[in-house]
Design an enzyme around this catalytic site. Structure first.
Site: not given
Ligand code: FPP
Length: 258
Positions: A26-27, A29-30, A43, A71, A74, A194
């Site tokens: 995760d993360g 995009g951030r 990505h 997912s 997504n 995670r």
């Protein structure tokens, strides 16, 4: 052509070592937005972490690594981002072949794979075939994956078998249900990681993580590399797993040691 056997390198962890690690990456995009870039660059950079973590895990002797790459939810993202992720997947499935072969890694996908665009699906099947005889780590990519969808798909297949008379309703138990999941042979994850500090499991392997140890890394996925993996493994090595039972002589929280 025979390849040199993989040298297993294990860090001195001083405790148990997980055979199966699952990761919610995760993360991305951030990470990109924090650097003034478009999300998709996160990505792209995340691929570097996929390569490094896959290689490290294989070298350390992890038996299975499951990565949540896309997912079922997504698909609801903007069309452009979904398109980019699918192109990245297609490219990954070709570009990473030498790394997978060099590290004796077998690739398999779990999820509603038929939802993937034709080109990505074809590359996936080719890479699965190419790596099928590798005997080191199993890399499972969760693609168009959702745990609720997996359970629904399992129940559909189970109901079909009940109707056909090949299985009886009275036979339902944990192990029977496992046989209907996407991959019935890989043991459950020992450790679920995670990244990016979020405290959610986001519909990932809900059935299989019942007794997994959870670890949340504050770093976003593109920053999750070897040192961050080692920190997670060191943390895991200190865990006491009870699977609902009791561990004799386990320390009581808050109680001073004699
Ligand atoms: C979450 O970041 C990550 C994903 C949706 C997909 C993970 C994809 C990769 C690591 C790259 C592609 C991987 C393969 C194997 C081809 P996010 O976009 O939800 O980040 P955010 O929470 O900061 O928005």
């Amino acid at each position: 052509m025979s390849r040199p056997r993989l040298q297993i390198v294990r860090p001195e962890l001083g405790g148990p070592f997980p055979e199966h690690i699952a990761i919610i990456m995760d993360g991305n995009g951030r990470w990109a937005k924090g650097r003034g870039m478009m999300r998709v660059f996160g990505h792209k950079e995340g691929i570097g972490s996929v390569r490094e973590i896959t290689t490290e895990c294989a070298r350390m002797g992890v038996k299975s690594l499951t990565l949540y790459a896309f997912s079922v939810e997504n698909w609801k993202r903007p069309r452009q981002e979904v398109g980019y992720l699918m192109e990245l997947l297609e490219q990954f499935l070709v570009d990473e072949r030498p790394t997978l072969m060099d590290n004796d890694v077998r690739l398999r996908a779990i999820g509603r794979i038929d939802d993937l665009p034709e080109a990505a699906l074809a590359r996936l099947r080719e890479t699965e075939r190419l790596t099928a005889n590798n005997e080191g780590m199993l890399l499972r990519l969760a693609l168009s994956y959702g745990a609720r969808a997996e359970i629904a798909d399992a129940l559909k297949r189970f109901a079909r078998d009940v109707a056909a008379g090949t299985v009886r309703e009275s036979e339902i138990d944990d192990e029977t249900l496992r046989r209907y999941l996407y991959d019935s042979t890989t043991p459950d994850p020992d450790l679920l990681i995670r990244t990016s500090g979020e405290l959610r499991v986001s519909n990932f392997l809900l059935w299989q993580i019942s007794y997994s140890e959870l670890y949340v890394a504050k770093e976003c996925w593109p920053e999750f590399r070897r040192p961050q993996l080692l920190a997670a493994l060191e943390d895991y090595a200190r865990r006491v797993r009870k699977f609902g039972g009791l561990v004799v002589d386990a320390p009581v929280p808050g109680e001073a040691k004699a």
